[in-house]
Design a protein around this motif. Structure first.
Motif, PDB file in Angstrom:
ATOM      1  N   MET A 168       0.581  -1.275   0.004  1.00 41.58           N
ATOM      2  CA  MET A 168      -0.324   0.027  -0.145  1.00 41.58           C
ATOM      3  C   MET A 168       0.734   1.332  -0.054  1.00 41.58           C
ATOM      4  O   MET A 168       0.675   2.218  -0.641  1.00 41.58           O
ATOM      5  N   LEU A 195      -1.685   3.398  -1.806  1.00 46.94           N
ATOM      6  CA  LEU A 195      -3.106   3.172  -2.084  1.00 46.94           C
ATOM      7  C   LEU A 195      -3.523   3.367  -0.503  1.00 46.94           C
ATOM      8  O   LEU A 195      -2.872   3.486   0.585  1.00 46.94           O
ATOM      9  N   LEU A 255      -9.174  -0.157  -1.637  1.00 49.21           N
ATOM     10  CA  LEU A 255      -9.094  -1.521  -1.523  1.00 49.21           C
ATOM     11  C   LEU A 255     -10.665  -1.961  -1.490  1.00 49.21           C
ATOM     12  O   LEU A 255     -10.984  -3.299  -1.750  1.00 49.21           O
TER      13      LEU A 255
END
Length: 98
Positions: A37, A42, A47
């Motif tokens: 991540m 991210l 997700l």
């Protein structure tokens, strides 16, 4: 041959090993996910599953209605039982046209 007491002790030791291994592998997986991540920038929101919304389907307009019961039929697919029964009883399809 091992006694019941010995076998239960072995099982308890195995259960403890299983528990520790699960915790260790889970922690490793979490660390790997966090690393990925961070590498790709991210967030948790990224997700979540992004499922495209299905195209809106329009309902087909009612073409036939049973005035006695309010049941309807769009004219598509098999004729409903109430319409078949009425037609076999001498009614015409046009009698139910909306």
């Amino acid at each position: 041959m091992a006694s019941l007491k010995d076998l239960l002790a072995q099982r308890a030791a195995l259960d403890e090993q299983i528990s520790q291994t699960k915790e260790r592998e889970r922690a490793d997986a979490v660390a790997k996910v966090k690393s990925l991540m961070a590498e790709y920038g991210l967030t948790i929101a990224d997700l979540s599953a992004r499922v495209p919304k299905a195209a809106k389907t329009s309902k087909v307009a009612v073409k036939y209605r049973n005035q006695a019961t309010g049941e309807t039929w769009s004219g598509r697919g098999l004729q409903p039982k109430w319409l078949k029964a009425a037609i076999s009883g001498g009614a015409k399809l046009e009698d139910f046209h909306v």
